[in-house]
Structures are given as structure tokens and as C-alpha cells.
Motif scaffolding. Sequence first.
Motif, PDB file in Angstrom:
ATOM      1  N   SER A  92      10.522  27.636  -0.567  1.00  0.00           N
ATOM      2  CA  SER A  92      10.760  28.203  -1.895  1.00  0.00           C
ATOM      3  C   SER A  92      11.611  29.470  -1.836  1.00  0.00           C
ATOM      4  O   SER A  92      12.263  29.832  -2.814  1.00  0.00           O
ATOM      5  N   HIS A  93      11.616  30.153  -0.679  1.00  0.00           N
ATOM      6  CA  HIS A  93      12.438  31.357  -0.544  1.00  0.00           C
ATOM      7  C   HIS A  93      13.915  31.025  -0.744  1.00  0.00           C
ATOM      8  O   HIS A  93      14.647  31.779  -1.382  1.00  0.00           O
ATOM      9  N   PHE A  94      14.345  29.876  -0.205  1.00  0.00           N
ATOM     10  CA  PHE A  94      15.755  29.499  -0.330  1.00  0.00           C
ATOM     11  C   PHE A  94      16.090  29.117  -1.769  1.00  0.00           C
ATOM     12  O   PHE A  94      17.208  29.340  -2.227  1.00  0.00           O
ATOM     13  N   PHE A  95      15.132  28.531  -2.461  1.00  0.00           N
ATOM     14  CA  PHE A  95      15.345  28.229  -3.875  1.00  0.00           C
ATOM     15  C   PHE A  95      15.543  29.531  -4.648  1.00  0.00           C
ATOM     16  O   PHE A  95      16.471  29.655  -5.459  1.00  0.00           O
ATOM     17  N   ASP A  96      14.684  30.518  -4.395  1.00  0.00           N
ATOM     18  CA  ASP A  96      14.759  31.805  -5.096  1.00  0.00           C
ATOM     19  C   ASP A  96      16.066  32.532  -4.789  1.00  0.00           C
ATOM     20  O   ASP A  96      16.695  33.098  -5.692  1.00  0.00           O
ATOM     21  N   LEU A  97      16.500  32.501  -3.518  1.00  0.00           N
ATOM     22  CA  LEU A  97      17.749  33.168  -3.145  1.00  0.00           C
ATOM     23  C   LEU A  97      18.938  32.562  -3.879  1.00  0.00           C
ATOM     24  O   LEU A  97      19.816  33.279  -4.374  1.00  0.00           O
ATOM     25  N   ASN A  98      18.969  31.233  -3.972  1.00  0.00           N
ATOM     26  CA  ASN A  98      20.056  30.571  -4.693  1.00  0.00           C
ATOM     27  C   ASN A  98      20.064  30.967  -6.163  1.00  0.00           C
ATOM     28  O   ASN A  98      21.120  31.214  -6.749  1.00  0.00           O
ATOM     29  N   GLN A  99      18.883  31.026  -6.753  1.00  0.00           N
ATOM     30  CA  GLN A  99      18.813  31.398  -8.166  1.00  0.00           C
ATOM     31  C   GLN A  99      19.228  32.853  -8.390  1.00  0.00           C
ATOM     32  O   GLN A  99      19.902  33.169  -9.363  1.00  0.00           O
ATOM     33  N   MET A 100      18.826  33.739  -7.488  1.00  0.00           N
ATOM     34  CA  MET A 100      19.171  35.153  -7.632  1.00  0.00           C
ATOM     35  C   MET A 100      20.670  35.388  -7.542  1.00  0.00           C
ATOM     36  O   MET A 100      21.187  36.365  -8.086  1.00  0.00           O
ATOM     37  N   ALA A 101      21.389  34.491  -6.856  1.00  0.00           N
ATOM     38  CA  ALA A 101      22.833  34.659  -6.677  1.00  0.00           C
ATOM     39  C   ALA A 101      23.649  34.015  -7.793  1.00  0.00           C
ATOM     40  O   ALA A 101      24.883  34.070  -7.770  1.00  0.00           O
ATOM     41  N   THR A 102      22.993  33.420  -8.774  1.00  0.00           N
ATOM     42  CA  THR A 102      23.673  32.643  -9.812  1.00  0.00           C
ATOM     43  C   THR A 102      24.849  33.391 -10.443  1.00  0.00           C
ATOM     44  O   THR A 102      25.963  32.871 -10.532  1.00  0.00           O
ATOM     45  N   SER A 103      24.627  34.612 -10.875  1.00  0.00           N
ATOM     46  CA  SER A 103      25.668  35.359 -11.596  1.00  0.00           C
ATOM     47  C   SER A 103      26.764  35.889 -10.685  1.00  0.00           C
ATOM     48  O   SER A 103      27.777  36.406 -11.163  1.00  0.00           O
ATOM     49  N   VAL A 111      30.116  31.588   1.396  1.00  0.00           N
ATOM     50  CA  VAL A 111      28.735  31.371   1.833  1.00  0.00           C
ATOM     51  C   VAL A 111      28.465  29.871   1.871  1.00  0.00           C
ATOM     52  O   VAL A 111      29.081  29.095   1.142  1.00  0.00           O
ATOM     53  N   PHE A 112      27.533  29.476   2.738  1.00  0.00           N
ATOM     54  CA  PHE A 112      27.297  28.050   2.964  1.00  0.00           C
ATOM     55  C   PHE A 112      25.919  27.584   2.517  1.00  0.00           C
ATOM     56  O   PHE A 112      25.715  26.405   2.267  1.00  0.00           O
ATOM     57  N   ASN A 113      24.962  28.481   2.481  1.00  0.00           N
ATOM     58  CA  ASN A 113      23.622  28.122   2.012  1.00  0.00           C
ATOM     59  C   ASN A 113      22.848  29.399   1.717  1.00  0.00           C
ATOM     60  O   ASN A 113      23.373  30.510   1.875  1.00  0.00           O
ATOM     61  N   ALA A 114      21.597  29.243   1.316  1.00  0.00           N
ATOM     62  CA  ALA A 114      20.804  30.393   0.904  1.00  0.00           C
ATOM     63  C   ALA A 114      20.580  31.394   2.027  1.00  0.00           C
ATOM     64  O   ALA A 114      20.421  32.596   1.787  1.00  0.00           O
ATOM     65  N   ALA A 115      20.581  30.916   3.282  1.00  0.00           N
ATOM     66  CA  ALA A 115      20.281  31.783   4.416  1.00  0.00           C
ATOM     67  C   ALA A 115      21.297  32.906   4.584  1.00  0.00           C
ATOM     68  O   ALA A 115      20.982  33.935   5.190  1.00  0.00           O
ATOM     69  N   VAL A 116      22.504  32.740   4.066  1.00  0.00           N
ATOM     70  CA  VAL A 116      23.540  33.753   4.244  1.00  0.00           C
ATOM     71  C   VAL A 116      23.881  34.478   2.937  1.00  0.00           C
ATOM     72  O   VAL A 116      24.915  35.149   2.845  1.00  0.00           O
ATOM     73  N   LEU A 117      23.010  34.390   1.946  1.00  0.00           N
ATOM     74  CA  LEU A 117      23.228  35.078   0.678  1.00  0.00           C
ATOM     75  C   LEU A 117      22.720  36.522   0.688  1.00  0.00           C
ATOM     76  O   LEU A 117      23.074  37.302  -0.196  1.00  0.00           O
ATOM     77  N   ALA A 118      21.916  36.859   1.673  1.00  0.00           N
ATOM     78  CA  ALA A 118      21.264  38.174   1.670  1.00  0.00           C
ATOM     79  C   ALA A 118      22.224  39.354   1.540  1.00  0.00           C
ATOM     80  O   ALA A 118      21.992  40.254   0.719  1.00  0.00           O
ATOM     81  N   PRO A 119      23.323  39.437   2.310  1.00  0.00           N
ATOM     82  CA  PRO A 119      24.226  40.588   2.169  1.00  0.00           C
ATOM     83  C   PRO A 119      24.772  40.742   0.759  1.00  0.00           C
ATOM     84  O   PRO A 119      24.908  41.858   0.257  1.00  0.00           O
ATOM     85  N   LEU A 120      25.085  39.639   0.119  1.00  0.00           N
ATOM     86  CA  LEU A 120      25.613  39.680  -1.240  1.00  0.00           C
ATOM     87  C   LEU A 120      24.573  40.243  -2.210  1.00  0.00           C
ATOM     88  O   LEU A 120      24.898  40.980  -3.134  1.00  0.00           O
ATOM     89  N   LEU A 121      23.305  39.907  -1.981  1.00  0.00           N
ATOM     90  CA  LEU A 121      22.238  40.332  -2.885  1.00  0.00           C
ATOM     91  C   LEU A 121      21.741  41.745  -2.594  1.00  0.00           C
ATOM     92  O   LEU A 121      21.247  42.425  -3.492  1.00  0.00           O
TER      93      LEU A 121
END
Length: 203
Positions: free
Chosen positions: A79-90, A43-53
Motif C-alpha cells: 500500500s505504500h507504493f499506492f500512496d506514493l503514486n497518489q501523492m505524486a499526482t499533481s 521516474v519509473f515506479n513508486a520506489a523512486v518518487l521520494a526525492p520529488l516528494l
Amino acid sequence: ELEGVIMRRVSTRNPPHDPVFYVEYARAMSAIYREVEPDILVVFNAAVLAPLLLNQMKPKFVLYYMLESLDHQLTMGGSHFFDLNQMATSLIDLVVVPERRRFAVDANRLRWTNIPMVEVLNIGSEICVRQKAPSRCRFLFAGTLSRHTGFDWLNDERLSNLDIDVAGPTDSPESKELLTEFLSASRGDARRRYLGLLPHHEL
């Protein structure tokens, strides 16, 4: 076209960086993700984290190639991108960055305290002729000329005796001011040059 590599294009009805676009794009990516069930996900940024989450299936390894700083991501998704990054931490196994000092700031903000990080030199894959190292080296800074990319650090007096070339756009008052300071900060016989905005093959 490369043997063994399949490219999938995602078409959307909404323009990039529109809030509705992100929803449409995430749904399309999730469908591909469920179909492929990747062992390794990059993944390259928060915009492409959705499938993983959004999906229960998790890859064996998740690599976050964080070429874009957190501030740059927030200019696109707020702030949505900040939240997505944090949600993917683990879920992130390794973060690859072009500059460790910038990542230290981003990791602190995101509380990414236990994610391994590797700093990788951001260069092309062209094969160059290896030459003997010269007695005097030149350094190259190429890309966006701003404080966010650390360009102002080149004006540090401890670097004033180095030969440094700079390439990139000067399309803002800040970049023009920093470039003027950079060119005037050399000492002794140090040579500093601004190469302009160059195409990749010339760079």
C-alpha cells in the motif's frame, strides 16, 4: 560509456525490496537530486518518487515511464507504493506506457484523470533493415505470459485467424495453461508458435 552521460551508482547495506532498503535508497537519491537539481526528471515506479516528494525544488518536467503496472508495483511495496503514486499526482506532467488499456485501469484506481498519457511501443533501439510490408503479417507477443499482461486476450476468437508468435517464460501453472489454450485457439491455416525464452538479441 556515452559522452555527456554520467552514471551514478547507489550502494545500500540492505537487500532490495526490504522496507529499510527503500528508506536508505530514498535518502541517497534525495542527496543526488538536490545536487543535480534536474530540469527533467524521469521516474519509473513508486520506489523512486521520494526525492520529488521530499524536496521543495521541482523540475520543469516530470516524465513517468510506467513500464510496471500498478499491481506489479504493489507486490513489491504494498500500500505504500499506492500512496506514493497518489501523492505524486499533481507533480507528473506526462505518463508513458507500453499498453493503454492496462493504464486505463491503473489511472482509474489512482484517480489520475488529468495526466496526459502516451502509448509507446516497447522495443529495442537496434536499427533494422526496412522491408516492404508482406501481404500476410506475423505478430509477436513477448514478455510475461499471464492475465496481468493481457496474454489471455490472444485467445479471443476474433484473433484466431492471425499468425502469432509468443516468447517468454512458462514458469507458473497459469502461464502453462494459457499457452496451451493459445496454441489450440488457431483456426484455418493460421500458424501459432511458442518460441521459448529467448535472449534479447534473438528476440
